[in-house]
Design an enzyme around this catalytic site. Sequence first.
Site, PDB file in Angstrom:
ATOM      1  N   HIS A 171     134.714  77.950  29.203  1.00 34.82           N
ATOM      2  CA  HIS A 171     134.727  77.168  30.435  1.00 34.82           C
ATOM      3  C   HIS A 171     135.885  76.164  30.368  1.00 34.82           C
ATOM      4  CE1 HIS A 171     133.423  73.934  33.192  1.00 34.82           C
ATOM      5  NE2 HIS A 171     132.821  74.902  33.864  1.00 34.82           N
ATOM      6  N   PRO A 172     136.434  75.742  31.508  1.00 36.50           N
ATOM      7  CA  PRO A 172     137.583  74.820  31.476  1.00 36.50           C
ATOM      8  C   PRO A 172     137.341  73.486  30.777  1.00 36.50           C
ATOM      9  CG  PRO A 172     137.442  75.864  33.618  1.00 36.50           C
ATOM     10  CD  PRO A 172     136.205  76.260  32.872  1.00 36.50           C
ATOM     11  N   ARG A 173     136.085  73.099  30.552  1.00 40.65           N
ATOM     12  CA  ARG A 173     135.826  71.860  29.810  1.00 40.65           C
ATOM     13  C   ARG A 173     135.932  72.060  28.299  1.00 40.65           C
ATOM     14  NH1 ARG A 173     133.961  67.280  30.712  1.00 40.65           N
ATOM     15  NH2 ARG A 173     132.410  67.344  29.028  1.00 40.65           N
ATOM     16  N   LYS A 174     136.107  73.293  27.862  1.00 37.52           N
ATOM     17  CA  LYS A 174     136.262  73.563  26.432  1.00 37.52           C
ATOM     18  C   LYS A 174     137.746  73.509  26.062  1.00 37.52           C
ATOM     19  CE  LYS A 174     131.854  74.249  26.471  1.00 37.52           C
ATOM     20  NZ  LYS A 174     131.549  74.041  27.896  1.00 37.52           N
ATOM     21  N   LEU A 175     138.040  73.520  24.751  1.00 38.34           N
ATOM     22  CA  LEU A 175     139.423  73.351  24.322  1.00 38.34           C
ATOM     23  C   LEU A 175     140.313  74.489  24.781  1.00 38.34           C
ATOM     24  CD1 LEU A 175     138.038  71.184  22.516  1.00 38.34           C
ATOM     25  CD2 LEU A 175     139.759  71.713  20.794  1.00 38.34           C
TER      26      LEU A 175
END
Length: 376
Positions: A171-175
Site C-alpha cells: 500500500h502507498p503508506r508502506k516503504l
Amino acid sequence: MRPLLGDEEALAVAEVVRSGWVAQGPRVAEFEAAFAERMGAGHGIATSSCTTALHLSLHVLGIGPGDEVVVPSFSFIATANAVRYCGATPVFADVDATTGNLTADTVAAVLTARTRAVILVHQAGVPADTAAIEAVCGGLPVVQDAACAAGSTYRGRPAGAGAWLATWSFHPRKLITTGEGGMITTDDGVLAARLRRLREHGMSVSAADRHAGGGAVVEAYTETGFNFRLTDIQAALGLVQLKRLDGIVARRRELAARYRLLLSEVDGLRAVADPPYGTTNYQSFWVLLDERIEISRNDLLAALAAGGVSARRGIMAAHTEPAYAGHPHAPLPVTELLTSRSVILPLHHELSAADQDRVVQELKDAVTAKTYGAAK
C-alpha cells in the site's frame, strides 16, 4: 507519508502496457523471486493486498468456525478481519508498551484449547520478538503480519525471514508500493505452489503458463480458490521500488534520529525506537504523550492541523471500533493507552530539515499552550 516514485517507475509500467500483457504474468514471477530473496525467504506469492495474503495464509492452515486465532487489537483492523473471513474468532492480546507488539507473556495469557494460530504483527515496522512468541506457542502456527516491516531486521536478519508464513503490504503508506498489493513469503515449496493455485481460483495451471505453453492446455480446478492476483503493471512498479528499499530505510532512519533529538527537549513525549533485538524501518514515527502532557490526542491533532502539519492518530485498536462492538476480550490496558495517547508524525523520503523543524515547533507550541497556559 508520501511514496517515493519517479521516472523509472513510470517507464517500467509503460513497458508492461506496451507489451500487451498486463495481468498476472512474467513480471509478477520476477517480483516474487526478487522480493523473497531480499526478505530471506525461499518463495514469494504475490497477492492483491496484505489482507488477502493474511486470509489466504489462514485458509491454508485450515482455520474455520470454532477456531480461535490470537491477534493484537493494536493493529490495523484487517489483521482481525482476516480471522473473521475464515469464520473463526479473533482473540485480542495486549501488547508491549514500548514496541506496540505482542509478547510471549501477552500471548500466553489468552491461549486456550481452541487456539489454532497466532498472528504476530511487526507493528509500524518495529520487529516483534518472534522467537520468544514462537516458543510460548508450543508448535501452534505463527503467521507473521509483516505488512509494515520491509527493511526492518530481527536478530541480524530481515524481519520475517524464516517464518513459515509471512505477509507483506505494498500500500502507498508502506516503504515500497505497488499502489495496492501484497505478498506471502515462505520457505515451504509445496505450500508455495498451493498458495499460487489458490490465489488464482485453484487453477492447476496458471493463466500465464497456459498461454506460454503454445499448445492446447486444459486446466483443472482442484479446490475452491480465490481471485487474489497481482498484475504485471503493479509488479513492474514493485521491482523498481524494491531497488530503492535500502536507500529509503537509510533515509527514514536518518530522519527518525533527527526527530528523536529534537523531541528530546519535550518533557512527557516518548518516541518509537529500535528494540534491543532488531532495527525498525520507521514505517511510522509515533510519539506517546504521557500524563505530564495535558493536551488530549485529538486536540493535539487539531492544533497541528491548524498549523499546517498533517499528523495522524496512533495505531488503532480494533476492539474499540464499531465493527467489534460487543466482541469479548481480556483487559487490554496497554493497547488502550497507546491508541488513545499516541500520534504519528509526518515522515517520508523527501521530508526536509525545515519540515521537521516546523513539525516539532508546532507540536511544542501546542503542548506548551495547554500544559502551561502559554499563548502561542
